[in-house]
Design an enzyme around this catalytic site. Sequence first.
Site, mmCIF file in Angstrom:
data_model
loop_
_atom_site.group_PDB
_atom_site.id
_atom_site.type_symbol
_atom_site.label_atom_id
_atom_site.label_comp_id
_atom_site.label_asym_id
_atom_site.label_seq_id
_atom_site.Cartn_x
_atom_site.Cartn_y
_atom_site.Cartn_z
ATOM 1 N N SER A 122 0.945 -1.222 0.002
ATOM 2 C CA SER A 122 -0.211 0.073 0.142
ATOM 3 C C SER A 122 0.826 1.141 -0.074
ATOM 4 C CB SER A 122 -0.956 -0.011 1.432
ATOM 5 O OG SER A 122 -1.380 1.343 1.776
ATOM 6 N N TYR B 124 -2.354 -0.901 10.704
ATOM 7 C CA TYR B 124 -2.333 -1.028 9.155
ATOM 8 C C TYR B 124 -0.906 -0.722 8.656
ATOM 9 C CZ TYR B 124 -3.845 -0.839 4.293
ATOM 10 O OH TYR B 124 -3.970 -1.344 3.087
#
Length: 261
Positions: free
Chosen positions: A143, A156
Amino acid sequence: MFLKGKTALVTGSTSGIGGGYAKALAAEGAAVMINGFGDEGEIESLRQELEKLSGAKAAYSKADMTKPDEIRQMATDCAEQLAEVDILVNNAGIQHVAPVDEFPEDKWNAIMDIICNSAFHTTKAVLPGMKQRGWGRIINTGSMHSKVASPYKSAYNAAKHAIAGFSKTVALEVAQQGITVNTISPGYAWTPLVENQIPDTMKARNMTREQVMNDVLLAGQPTKKFVQIDQIAALAVFLCKDEASAITGANLSIDGGWTAQ
Ligand code: NAD
């Protein structure tokens, strides 16, 4: 159909980006095992669609990526139902948005398990076969948050930075064995994972839905467009080609310029 005769395992592929990877790999002839949660009927339709696309068998594993024994069983099932894994895509992921001092411990652990620890277990299970055959592709979904951070996503961001580091390590270990290991790092793509974090972000930042969309999600994405699932999947397909055999240990951004700033 340059992937005819190859077998791919894509974790977290009953939805979103993972579904895109599965279809794109099948369209090149790979036999694909999908994994993840969801409606049984929809999963079976996806499995059948993959068989039509590839002309090869497709299978489904309901293994929970928080459970190492189920992950190992998934690799065994793939070998029995299709063949040993040539292309591993670690993609399963969840999100939780909260300030770090309020972050629930169970959410922290689930995010680390699903995004990061599962990739260790899948890789460990399939790497010996790839080494034996002298060919393999491991693609980890990172990401932009594997490179930079955003507030309220401590677990995350930590898990995505960790998987990018893990990816580089494995790439170095198998660099001379015909196996490449890379991270694909998308910016915001419109999937259920993104849609579901809007209510918590509204709460954490005291914003309306529109403000979250424009001022949080797309604020840092210079193109002001969501990345398309097909664009991410096409990059994964390219990484499987012979022309990509010198790309290893890379963390490839496909983020509309997010990390250029
Ligand atoms: P999604 O919610 O559409 O898909 C997530 C998938 O993971 C689903 O198939 C779900 O069933 C599966 N999953 C969740 N928990 C699981 C578990 N315990 N065991 C097995 N499977 C499980 O989300 P998405 O946006 O397609 O995300 C896919 C990956 O892409 C994730 O790793 C995510 O972090 C990453 N990513 C997404 C974006 C984005 O904007 N959507 C951006 C960058 C990275």
